[in-house]
Design a protein around this motif. Structure first.
Motif, PDB file in Angstrom:
ATOM      1  N   GLU A 191      -4.259   2.633 -17.566  1.00  0.00           N
ATOM      2  CA  GLU A 191      -3.383   3.393 -18.341  1.00  0.00           C
ATOM      3  C   GLU A 191      -2.397   2.639 -19.015  1.00  0.00           C
ATOM      4  O   GLU A 191      -1.658   2.973 -20.274  1.00  0.00           O
ATOM      5  CB  GLU A 191      -2.479   4.286 -17.130  1.00  0.00           C
ATOM      6  N   LEU A 192      -2.045   1.315 -18.414  1.00  0.00           N
ATOM      7  CA  LEU A 192      -1.056   0.254 -19.130  1.00  0.00           C
ATOM      8  C   LEU A 192      -1.688  -0.099 -20.387  1.00  0.00           C
ATOM      9  O   LEU A 192      -0.696  -0.329 -21.318  1.00  0.00           O
ATOM     10  CB  LEU A 192      -0.623  -0.784 -18.333  1.00  0.00           C
ATOM     11  N   GLU A 232       0.783  -1.240  -0.052  1.00  0.00           N
ATOM     12  CA  GLU A 232      -0.189  -0.014  -0.001  1.00  0.00           C
ATOM     13  C   GLU A 232       0.825   1.216  -0.139  1.00  0.00           C
ATOM     14  O   GLU A 232       0.293   2.429   0.153  1.00  0.00           O
ATOM     15  CB  GLU A 232      -0.931  -0.090   1.085  1.00  0.00           C
ATOM     16  N   THR A 259       4.300   0.775 -15.394  1.00  0.00           N
ATOM     17  CA  THR A 259       3.637   1.727 -14.536  1.00  0.00           C
ATOM     18  C   THR A 259       3.380   3.114 -14.971  1.00  0.00           C
ATOM     19  O   THR A 259       4.321   3.614 -15.647  1.00  0.00           O
ATOM     20  CB  THR A 259       4.389   1.798 -13.029  1.00  0.00           C
ATOM     21  N   PRO A 260       2.100   3.720 -14.682  1.00  0.00           N
ATOM     22  CA  PRO A 260       1.889   5.098 -15.075  1.00  0.00           C
ATOM     23  C   PRO A 260       2.644   5.989 -14.346  1.00  0.00           C
ATOM     24  O   PRO A 260       2.767   7.103 -14.704  1.00  0.00           O
ATOM     25  CB  PRO A 260       0.484   5.305 -14.765  1.00  0.00           C
ATOM     26  N   GLU A 273       8.712   4.627  -2.327  1.00  0.00           N
ATOM     27  CA  GLU A 273       9.109   4.286  -0.871  1.00  0.00           C
ATOM     28  C   GLU A 273       9.568   2.516  -1.258  1.00  0.00           C
ATOM     29  O   GLU A 273      10.340   2.146  -0.413  1.00  0.00           O
ATOM     30  CB  GLU A 273       7.923   4.268  -0.198  1.00  0.00           C
ATOM     31  N   GLU A 332      -7.264   2.305  -7.659  1.00  0.00           N
ATOM     32  CA  GLU A 332      -5.894   2.688  -8.348  1.00  0.00           C
ATOM     33  C   GLU A 332      -5.522   1.504  -9.434  1.00  0.00           C
ATOM     34  O   GLU A 332      -5.137   1.563 -10.196  1.00  0.00           O
ATOM     35  CB  GLU A 332      -4.912   2.749  -7.358  1.00  0.00           C
ATOM     36  N   GLN A 333      -5.931   0.208  -8.846  1.00  0.00           N
ATOM     37  CA  GLN A 333      -5.621  -1.124  -9.772  1.00  0.00           C
ATOM     38  C   GLN A 333      -6.257  -0.758 -10.977  1.00  0.00           C
ATOM     39  O   GLN A 333      -5.797  -1.223 -12.030  1.00  0.00           O
ATOM     40  CB  GLN A 333      -5.948  -2.361  -8.970  1.00  0.00           C
ATOM     41  N   LEU A 366       4.292   6.956  -8.386  1.00  0.00           N
ATOM     42  CA  LEU A 366       3.605   7.435  -7.041  1.00  0.00           C
ATOM     43  C   LEU A 366       2.451   6.395  -6.791  1.00  0.00           C
ATOM     44  O   LEU A 366       1.947   6.432  -5.918  1.00  0.00           O
ATOM     45  CB  LEU A 366       3.167   8.797  -7.159  1.00  0.00           C
ATOM     46  N   VAL A 367       2.090   5.582  -7.755  1.00  0.00           N
ATOM     47  CA  VAL A 367       1.152   4.596  -7.584  1.00  0.00           C
ATOM     48  C   VAL A 367       1.571   3.445  -6.525  1.00  0.00           C
ATOM     49  O   VAL A 367       2.936   3.435  -6.273  1.00  0.00           O
ATOM     50  CB  VAL A 367       0.737   3.765  -8.939  1.00  0.00           C
ATOM     51  N   THR A 368       0.566   2.982  -5.865  1.00  0.00           N
ATOM     52  CA  THR A 368       0.953   1.844  -4.779  1.00  0.00           C
ATOM     53  C   THR A 368       1.771   0.682  -5.552  1.00  0.00           C
ATOM     54  O   THR A 368       1.313   0.230  -6.809  1.00  0.00           O
ATOM     55  CB  THR A 368      -0.084   1.406  -3.862  1.00  0.00           C
ATOM     56  N   GLY A 402       0.883  -2.231  -4.758  1.00  0.00           N
ATOM     57  CA  GLY A 402       0.177  -3.309  -5.096  1.00  0.00           C
ATOM     58  C   GLY A 402      -0.835  -3.153  -6.286  1.00  0.00           C
ATOM     59  O   GLY A 402      -1.536  -4.192  -6.782  1.00  0.00           O
ATOM     60  N   SER A 403      -0.843  -2.142  -7.014  1.00  0.00           N
ATOM     61  CA  SER A 403      -1.547  -1.960  -8.066  1.00  0.00           C
ATOM     62  C   SER A 403      -0.859  -2.246  -9.473  1.00  0.00           C
ATOM     63  O   SER A 403      -1.255  -2.483 -10.781  1.00  0.00           O
ATOM     64  CB  SER A 403      -1.872  -0.517  -8.186  1.00  0.00           C
TER      65      SER A 403
END
Lengths: 524, 372
Positions: free
Chosen positions: B357-358, A361, A404-405, A366, B350-351, A408-410, A412-413
């Motif tokens: 986006e991908l 998360e 990844t876009p 990080e 978000e997922q 800053l995304v988590t 887990g996504s």
């Protein structure tokens, strides 16, 4: 006693209705396909084994069958009737019972209390229930005494109580998840006796395992799962443990080609006489000696659960060996902490990235700090250098093709393969001298797998010493300079990947041929 | 820091939702009890009087300190239920020390505050050590220590008490004038002679330090990592046992500050009339404020507001002021649920967004390749 009742359907009995039939079962989780197009046919009154390595999708399949998770696609039929299982309650109503690997018993209660807990409506909580438990115990030869306190009982007894619990709830189809994992050999023999007894009473047993000799000993049918899908259905009489092992690990993937040797004389990592005591009975690691040179990939082959995970934990400092020494470039790191070992230049690609590799998360940047909290560019003294760490993460994302876009995304996504590439990128960025890679391509798609193999090969070219632990023989043979086989916590054989056959590896991994010790001699 | 409208929206949605649900449920309770609904809300939603504003800020100051103490533990999944005991032991120690007047004026105050922090830290350390050496749950450990604190302080107070002429109250030596922290007057602004605790400044400092340590330092990173996934933290080199002890100590030190604004700004001594239960209120505030330095400040003010305005309930609406405890309880319950719902929604969103986006990206890559 089972010889008296040999009325179980033979393979010729093809018309008998199937106890369980799964067809086209697919289950997706964000980022991974856990099951895809599973086909499973379990005949009534048989013991049906489902084998596959850890992470192949066995547990997901069982959760679907027990109603814990709903499949995205596919159908389930019990005794020929199509059925939708929304919860374990539905499954129990349909006559399916599950015995989990980890027992769910209250120690301070009696057997009776444990059995009736949650099923008070069936026979009450008093003498009627006690009588029913005695009846089931006698009928199936389980030797369970209702008034014993669970705390006083051994592991084998507890497992029989778990079996009795599901029988008490009226189960006709029993799922046992790795039931032998917690048992000693004599208890395993006993358990198999009980399973045959259940079978002779007309019950159906689904038995999940990756211990091939056991599966061959007890099952009537075997279904093999690999990478989330059913790949073969075999009868135990027609296959050997080696062939089964091959089916389990598969070979359909792009091959990992070895390049010319880059092995040098410089010893980077050395383990001598490493021992680790388990919780009682046997040593989990027993006299492990191994040496990895700069530019060398040492592959460790073995059936899951033979000490690979513990070996990694000892090297990484997460566990202290009970004997022996671990040397990193000649300096003793046996007593060093995880952080000291990482700072000394050991990179780590953990087996279970969700549990050990990522903060799901937390944002990617990080996660790129994780494991290197004390190293540049992530920190500046006691402070986190956020800007530098973010720039570094962006570099990792670009260089290691993490799709990844944004950083800053988590974590887990992301998909499994991209999570893994992030981890590998993070570890490689600190230019480690030793890389410990446990199942680096587990659960990632074929494309990411090829990319990860290239990264590991590049690491070898740069003079890293790599310890590669894998259940994928193709990967081991393709990448390693040397392959050692681990069985029951001991290194039992060593092979040159250029001149080894799958059969030889399979035999050493399972100890099926009994020549493991000779091969070890030859390996020296 | 980039401001993401959707992120903030989701963040604010949960507490607002929780408060709305709490108001609705309270209305239902009032209706069932046959109480005057309208009158109750009129009392509670009245604009606070100037003196009430001061009281709200003072109460919020103390609650905020308590919430920060709790939040330090929460951040790594450690439930320090013992803030209550910690601040009472600490306040007592500081009151005894400051009351002895060994040091002059400001120095006396500063050292007494340090004494309070150390005492709170030590008291919390007991629970931390029990956890890492003997596996005693910190929940049990700190609850037990709360009881011990109550009786220990009562016993010691008897020994340290100074008899005041014409009063039955027992308390420590009253602080001399120069060992008191003067209040901050808001008369020029809202026209009330009541003053804000001088040590309200302390709460602001603590909030800033809390934010800085957690989000900017390595220690804070390790602490948050441990809270997010202990297994991953161990694999990354965090010594979890050390972190448990360290965060208990820090939590206890912050708890030690809870009683300071009261000691130096209002009571000037530790007596048997000292306010209890601030530690538990702090847990509610930390939950509502989501352990966020600014969120907890809002939550503390809301708590202070509800407490202050509830004083008028008995007289104006004929309803017990305890009603506010029901409202606060429901807010906390709904907030826990709302945060979990929002957390899951956020992850799912978000997922979905990343996948979308991908999915759009490969085409772009292919186009670039063609162009090249």
């Amino acid at each position: 006693m089972s010889s008296v009742v040999e009325s179980t359907p033979s393979p010729a009995d093809a018309d008998a209705p199937l106890a369980v039939e799964l067809s086209g079962i697919t289950k997706r989780f964000p980022g991974v396909v856990a099951n895809s197009d599973i086909q499973l046919k379990v005949r009534k009154g048989t013991i049906h084994a489902i084998v596959g390595e850890n992470g192949a999708g066995k547990s997901t399949l069982m959760k679907i069958l027990y109603g814990v998770q709903a499949p995205d696609e596919g159908t389930i039929a019990i005794n020929g009737e199509p059925i939708t299982l929304r919860s374990p309650t539905d499954a129990i109503r349909a006559g399916i019972g599950m015995v989990f690997q980890h027992f769910m018993l209250a120690d301070n209660l009696t057997v009776l209390e444990n059995v009736v807990l949650g099923a008070e409506k069936l026979h009450g909580i008093g003498d009627a229930a006690r009588a029913e438990i005695r009846r089931l115990s006698t009928e199936y030869g389980l030797a369970v005494e209702p008034d014993d306190v669970v705390a006083d009982l051994g592991v084998g007894d507890r497992q029989r109580i778990e079996i009795l619990k599901v029988l008490y709830r009226g189960a006709k189809i029993l799922i046992l998840d790795e039931p032998t994992a917690v048992l000693v050999p004599q208890e395993v023999t006993e358990l198999f006796g009980h399973l045959r007894e259940l079978k002779s009473e007309g019950l159906t047993v689904i038995f999940i395992s990756h211990k091939l000799d056991e599966v061959l000993a007890v099952a009537d049918d075997i279904t093999v799962i690999r990478r989330g899908t059913t790949v073969a259905e075999v009868e135990p009489g027609t296959v050997t443990a080696r062939q089964l092992a091959e089916l389990m690990v598969g070979s359909e993937l792009p091959s990992a080609q070895t390049e010319e040797s880059t092995v040098t004389d410089t010893v980077m990592l050395e383990l001598s006489g490493v021992e680790l005591a388990g919780s009682g009975r046997a040593l989990v690691l027993d006299g492990i000696n191994l040496t990895i040179h700069a530019g060398e990939i040492l592959g460790i082959a073995g059936v899951e659960g033979n000490g690979q995970a513990e070996l990694v934990e000892v090297i990484m400092g997460m566990r202290r060996p009970t004997a022996g020494r671990v040397l990193l470039e000649g300096s003793d790191i046996t007593e060093a902490s995880v952080r000291e070992i990482r700072e000394a230049g050991v990179g780590y690609i953990p087996e279970d990235r969700h549990r050990h590799g990522l903060l799901l998360e937390a944002p990617l940047w990080e996660n790129a700090i994780l494991g290197h909290q004390t190293q540049p560019p992530n920190t500046n003294g006691m402070l986190i250098a956020a800007a530098a760490a973010k720039a570094n993460t962006q570099r990792i994302v670009d260089a290691f093709d993490v799709r990844t876009p944004s950083i800053l995304v988590t974590a887990g996504s992301l998909s499994g393969g991209n999570q893994q590439k992030l981890i590998i990128g993070r570890e490689m960025s600190q230019s480690p001298r030793v890389l410990v890679a446990a199942h680096p391509t587990r659960g990632v798609d074929v494309g990411a797998q090829a990319a990860i193999w290239d990264l590991i090969k590049a690491a070898r070219r740069e003079g890293m010493a790599v310890l590669l632990i894998s259940a994928d023989l193709e990967e081991l043979v393709g990448l390693s300079d040397t392959i050692k086989v681990i069985l029951r916590g001991r290194i039992v054989a060593e092979f040159d990947p250029d001149n080894v056959t799958r059969e030889q590896l399979g035999a050493a991994m399972t100890g099926a041929d009994g020549t493991a010790d000779e091969q070890m001699e030859a390996g020296r | 820091m980039r401001l993401d409208a959707r992120r903030i929206g989701l963040g604010v949605a949960a507490p607002v939702l929780a408060i709305a649900v709490a108001l609705l449920l309270t209305t239902v309770i009032l209706l069932i009890a046959g109480d005057p609904v309208l009158a109750v809300w009129q009392v509670l939603f009245r604009a606070p009087l100037p003196r009430q504003i001061v009281a709200i800020i003072n109460e919020a100051t103390v609650l905020y300190l308590s919430a920060v103490a709790v939040a330090i533990g929460f951040k790594m999944n450690l439930f320090n239920i013992g803030v209550d005991g910690q601040y009472r032991v600490a306040s007592f120690a500081a009151a005894v020390f400051a009351g002895a007047h060994w040091l002059p004026g400001w120095l006396n105050i500063i050292v007494a505050i340090i004494v309070a922090m150390c005492t709170g830290a030590l008291w919390a350390l007991i629970a931390g050590l029990l956890k890492v050496t003997r596996g005693v749950s910190e929940v049990i450990g700190t609850i037990m220590l709360n009881y011990i604190a109550t009786y220990l302080v009562a016993y010691l107070l008897r020994l340290a008490a100074v008899k005041v002429e014409g009063s039955n109250a027992t308390s420590t030596q009253i602080l001399a004038e120069d060992s008191r922290v003067p209040g901050i007057s808001l008369e020029w602004l809202i026209g009330t002679p009541k003053e804000i605790y001088g040590l309200a400044v302390l709460a602001i400092v603590v909030g800033i330090v809390y934010w800085f340590v957690l989000s900017k330092t390595r220690f804070g990173f390790d602490l948050r990592a441990t809270g997010a996934s202990e297994t991953a933290a161990v694999a990354s080199g965090v010594n979890v046992k050390k972190m448990i002890v360290a965060s208990m100590v820090l939590s206890g030190a912050a708890a030690g500050l809870v009683g300071m604004p009261l000691l130096f700004g209002q009571d000037y001594a530790y007596g048997d009339t000292v306010q209890a239960g601030l530690g538990f209120a702090g847990m509610s505030v930390a939950l509502l404020g989501r352990n966020h330095p600014v969120g907890m400040a809002f939550a503390a003010v809301l708590w202070g507001y509800l407490n202050q305005l509830s004083n008028g309930l008995q007289i104006s609406a004929g309803v017990s002021d305890r009603l506010v405890l029901i409202i606060q309880g429901i807010i906390v319950l709904s907030v826990v649920i709302a945060y979990e719902v929002v957390r899951r929604a956020r992850l799912r969103l978000e997922q979905g967004r990343v996948a979308k986006e991908l999915a759009a990206q490969p085409r772009q890559d292919a186009a670039e390749e063609v162009a090249a």
